[in-house]
Scaffold this motif. Structure first.
Motif, PDB file in Angstrom:
ATOM      1  N   GLY A  96       0.819  -1.201   0.000  1.00 35.63           N
ATOM      2  CA  GLY A  96       0.000   0.000   0.000  1.00 35.63           C
ATOM      3  C   GLY A  96       0.849   1.245   0.000  1.00 35.63           C
ATOM      4  N   ASN A  97       0.197   2.395   0.046  1.00 32.18           N
ATOM      5  CA  ASN A  97       0.883   3.680  -0.062  1.00 32.18           C
ATOM      6  C   ASN A  97       0.485   4.667   1.025  1.00 32.18           C
ATOM      7  OD1 ASN A  97       2.440   5.721  -1.856  1.00 32.18           O
ATOM      8  ND2 ASN A  97       0.464   6.725  -1.547  1.00 32.18           N
ATOM      9  N   GLY A  98      -0.816   4.809   1.319  1.00 32.75           N
ATOM     10  CA  GLY A  98      -1.298   5.865   2.208  1.00 32.75           C
ATOM     11  C   GLY A  98      -1.427   5.413   3.641  1.00 32.75           C
ATOM     12  N   LEU A  99      -1.131   6.333   4.585  1.00 31.33           N
ATOM     13  CA  LEU A  99      -1.252   6.078   6.026  1.00 31.33           C
ATOM     14  C   LEU A  99      -1.816   7.305   6.715  1.00 31.33           C
ATOM     15  CD1 LEU A  99       2.183   4.497   7.024  1.00 31.33           C
ATOM     16  CD2 LEU A  99      -0.019   3.343   7.182  1.00 31.33           C
ATOM     17  N   PHE A 100      -2.567   7.069   7.797  1.00 33.36           N
ATOM     18  CA  PHE A 100      -2.990   8.162   8.662  1.00 33.36           C
ATOM     19  C   PHE A 100      -3.359   7.570  10.014  1.00 33.36           C
ATOM     20  CE2 PHE A 100      -4.951  12.084  10.052  1.00 33.36           C
ATOM     21  CZ  PHE A 100      -4.322  13.043   9.288  1.00 33.36           C
ATOM     22  N   TYR A 107      -5.145   4.096   9.815  1.00 33.48           N
ATOM     23  CA  TYR A 107      -5.714   3.919   8.481  1.00 33.48           C
ATOM     24  C   TYR A 107      -4.597   3.563   7.499  1.00 33.48           C
ATOM     25  CZ  TYR A 107      -9.891   6.300  10.274  1.00 33.48           C
ATOM     26  OH  TYR A 107     -11.011   6.639  10.995  1.00 33.48           O
ATOM     27  N   PHE A 108      -4.895   2.656   6.572  1.00 34.24           N
ATOM     28  CA  PHE A 108      -3.925   2.184   5.590  1.00 34.24           C
ATOM     29  C   PHE A 108      -4.631   1.981   4.263  1.00 34.24           C
ATOM     30  CE2 PHE A 108      -1.807  -1.749   3.764  1.00 34.24           C
ATOM     31  CZ  PHE A 108      -0.679  -1.105   3.300  1.00 34.24           C
ATOM     32  N   ALA A 109      -4.048   2.533   3.183  1.00 28.59           N
ATOM     33  CA  ALA A 109      -4.660   2.434   1.861  1.00 28.59           C
ATOM     34  C   ALA A 109      -3.870   1.496   0.971  1.00 28.59           C
ATOM     35  CB  ALA A 109      -4.738   3.805   1.205  1.00 28.59           C
ATOM     36  N   THR A 110      -4.505   0.429   0.512  1.00 31.08           N
ATOM     37  CA  THR A 110      -3.972  -0.373  -0.577  1.00 31.08           C
ATOM     38  C   THR A 110      -4.424   0.279  -1.887  1.00 31.08           C
ATOM     39  OG1 THR A 110      -5.876  -1.855  -0.842  1.00 31.08           O
ATOM     40  CG2 THR A 110      -4.280  -2.402   0.897  1.00 31.08           C
ATOM     41  N   THR A 112      -6.867  -0.679  -3.682  1.00 33.03           N
ATOM     42  CA  THR A 112      -8.322  -0.839  -3.872  1.00 33.03           C
ATOM     43  C   THR A 112      -9.145  -0.579  -2.618  1.00 33.03           C
ATOM     44  OG1 THR A 112      -8.196  -3.213  -3.374  1.00 33.03           O
ATOM     45  CG2 THR A 112      -8.011  -2.555  -5.690  1.00 33.03           C
ATOM     46  N   GLU A 113      -8.502  -0.481  -1.440  1.00 30.78           N
ATOM     47  CA  GLU A 113      -9.251  -0.387  -0.186  1.00 30.78           C
ATOM     48  C   GLU A 113      -8.611   0.609   0.767  1.00 30.78           C
ATOM     49  OE1 GLU A 113     -10.923  -4.892   0.532  1.00 30.78           O
ATOM     50  OE2 GLU A 113      -8.827  -4.510   1.042  1.00 30.78           O
ATOM     51  N   VAL A 114      -9.405   1.080   1.710  1.00 24.19           N
ATOM     52  CA  VAL A 114      -8.892   1.776   2.882  1.00 24.19           C
ATOM     53  C   VAL A 114      -9.312   0.963   4.099  1.00 24.19           C
ATOM     54  CG1 VAL A 114      -8.892   3.871   4.267  1.00 24.19           C
ATOM     55  CG2 VAL A 114      -8.989   4.036   1.759  1.00 24.19           C
ATOM     56  N   LEU A 115      -8.323   0.529   4.865  1.00 23.48           N
ATOM     57  CA  LEU A 115      -8.546  -0.290   6.047  1.00 23.48           C
ATOM     58  C   LEU A 115      -8.193   0.513   7.287  1.00 23.48           C
ATOM     59  CD1 LEU A 115      -6.629  -3.447   4.735  1.00 23.48           C
ATOM     60  CD2 LEU A 115      -9.063  -2.924   4.450  1.00 23.48           C
ATOM     61  N   ARG A 116      -8.707   0.047   8.451  1.00 23.05           N
ATOM     62  CA  ARG A 116      -8.249   0.660   9.693  1.00 23.05           C
ATOM     63  C   ARG A 116      -8.265  -0.366  10.824  1.00 23.05           C
ATOM     64  NH1 ARG A 116     -12.714   4.802  12.446  1.00 23.05           N
ATOM     65  NH2 ARG A 116     -14.226   3.207  13.061  1.00 23.05           N
ATOM     66  N   LYS A 146      -3.145   4.949  -3.672  1.00 24.65           N
ATOM     67  CA  LYS A 146      -4.108   5.823  -2.997  1.00 24.65           C
ATOM     68  C   LYS A 146      -3.415   6.510  -1.823  1.00 24.65           C
ATOM     69  CE  LYS A 146      -7.308   4.081  -5.710  1.00 24.65           C
ATOM     70  NZ  LYS A 146      -6.437   3.189  -6.502  1.00 24.65           N
ATOM     71  N   SER A 147      -3.707   7.795  -1.648  1.00 19.73           N
ATOM     72  CA  SER A 147      -3.141   8.563  -0.545  1.00 19.73           C
ATOM     73  C   SER A 147      -4.259   9.037   0.372  1.00 19.73           C
ATOM     74  CB  SER A 147      -2.343   9.750  -1.076  1.00 19.73           C
ATOM     75  OG  SER A 147      -1.295   9.308  -1.915  1.00 19.73           O
ATOM     76  N   LEU A 148      -3.915   9.286   1.644  1.00 20.94           N
ATOM     77  CA  LEU A 148      -4.923   9.567   2.671  1.00 20.94           C
ATOM     78  C   LEU A 148      -4.600  10.829   3.456  1.00 20.94           C
ATOM     79  CD1 LEU A 148      -5.269   6.020   4.309  1.00 20.94           C
ATOM     80  CD2 LEU A 148      -6.639   6.984   2.447  1.00 20.94           C
ATOM     81  N   ALA A 149      -5.654  11.494   3.892  1.00 19.65           N
ATOM     82  CA  ALA A 149      -5.541  12.572   4.874  1.00 19.65           C
ATOM     83  C   ALA A 149      -6.881  12.692   5.588  1.00 19.65           C
ATOM     84  CB  ALA A 149      -5.174  13.899   4.213  1.00 19.65           C
TER      85      ALA A 149
END
Length: 408
Positions: A96-100, A107-110, A112-116, A146-149
């Motif tokens: 994955g790429n995104g974290l928050f 939160y973690f983004a692969t 196709t998904e956002v998991l927590r 995918k990136s997260l904020a």
């Protein structure tokens, strides 16, 4: 007295040997980085896989998203203060790429998904399976990360890159016209707003917050204000597909650094920002000649237009107090480097610092870190600020993470 002296010396030597050694603050060679005077680095971790975005928690733990099939979430901890992680744990369903992190949730983004997961600072492993917050995100074409904020409204923002270079009838083909309207914009090339709490959301459950962002891998919320900022990968192949000169195609379009609000539109694919003219112009796929603003005159212009094809990957605002005052409140950007500047030399490959004043960029940005002796060596992919004020830098190609602090 003479007979006692050797015993005293032995006792002294034993005491010195038993005393814990104070580790050096930094590697003598800054672990391969070239930094401004007054800063130094340790190699915090190596052989960690293709690390992407980084975050830190209140206890000092560093958490990294790791790409690739064997990737996931990596927790790194330095227990003895030597500037190097000595405890690591990896978990998660894949790369994955995104974290928050917010309000006790990681939160973690692969792709196709956002998991927590429920997560308290100090944990090394999750207590159970993750919740699926968002699923079935588009995962085809050119840009899949995918990136997260999480913004000031405590909603979750997700960046979804375009499937193509410039929304042509035939992607990346010389002379191929652009689709008009570009239906990709319905589900791609923007930032979407979702609930940060509700499970099993799909893209249709979210709201398109900002559009015309070809690939905003770098997405961040400013600490305190929660304002959202992006740095966007601009389009490629103006020379190869539209006979622009090699020198223009190497520098144009700019990599745009911008604050986004609801309804922001930076203009992709119809428009791009020319840093030489300092304005938005129409793309050649839509009848542009490299000079005419046309339908692009009302599109949002960037706060900064970085040189073309530098590949911005991550943003971290400096909210610490360890660095000199000039750095406080400013933004560090990680650039991954280019491929589309040929036959001119490739460029980017660095960490850049942008000073801020009263909430806006102020003055000239500056290069903060490059690989010593190699202008294309540092493929920076992540950057984060620790609670103690140190700066972490990650590189997916080198599979390393550095920790940077003042040397004095």
């Amino acid at each position: 007295m003479r007979s006692a002296l050797p015993a005293i010396l032995l006792l002294s030597a034993g005491a010195l040997a038993a005393r814990p050694k104070t580790p050096p603050a930094c590697n003598l060679d800054n672990a391969g980085l070239e930094l401004p005077a007054g800063f130094c680095a340790t190699l915090f971790a190596e052989q960690v896989g293709p690390v992407r975005h980084l975050i830190t928690l209140s206890n000092g733990d560093l958490i990294a998203a790791v790409g690739g099939a064997q990737g996931g979430v990596l927790v790194l901890r330095d227990t003895n203060g030597d500037g190097r992680a000595d405890i690591t744990r990896r978990f998660g369903p894949g790369g994955g790429n995104g974290l928050f992190w917010q309000d006790g949730w990681l939160y973690f983004a692969t792709s196709t998904e956002v998991l927590r997961w429920p997560w308290r600072p100090g944990q090394l492993e999750p207590d159970g399976d993750p919740e699926k917050i968002i699923e079935d995100l588009p995962n085809d074409g050119n840009h899949t990360t995918k990136s997260l904020a999480i913004g000031s409204d405590r909603a979750l923002y997700v960046s979804i890159g375009s499937a193509t270079n410039s929304c042509q009838e035939e992607d990346r083909s010389a002379g191929s016209k652009g689709l008009d309207p570009c239906t990709e914009l319905d589900t791609r090339a923007g930032v979407w707003r979702f609930s940060a709490e509700r499970q099993h959301q799909h893209q249709a459950d979210g709201t398109r917050w900002a559009t015309g962002l070809r690939n905003a891998v770098a997405l961040a919320a400013e600490p305190g204000s929660g304002r959202l900022f992006v740095a966007v990968h601009g389009r490629d192949q103006l020379a190869a597909n539209w006979n622009f000169s090699d020198s223009v195609s190497a520098e144009v379009p700019a990599e745009e650094f911008a604050e986004i609000h609801q309804g922001s539109d930076l203009g992709w694919p119809y428009c791009y920002y020319d840093p030489l003219q300092q304005r938005k112009v129409m793309a050649p796929e839509y009848g542009g000649d490299g000079k005419t603003p046309g339908r692009c005159a009302d599109k949002q212009v960037p706060l900064i237009g970085f040189p073309g094809h530098w590949g911005p990957m991550a943003i971290a605002f400096y909210d610490g107090k360890l660095f000199p005052k000039a750095y406080r409140g400013g933004a560090f950007l990680a650039f991954h480097g280019s491929w589309n500047r040929a036959p001119l030399p490739q460029a980017g490959y660095r960490i850049v610092f942008v000073p801020f004043k009263k909430g806006q960029p102020h003055g000239q940005y500056q290069t903060f870190a490059v690989m010593k002796g190699s202008p294309t060596g540092l493929r920076a992919s992540g950057v984060a600020v620790s609670p103690d004020g140190a700066l972490f830098i990650g590189s997916d190609q080198q599979r390393r993470i550095w920790r940077v602090v003042p040397s004095k």
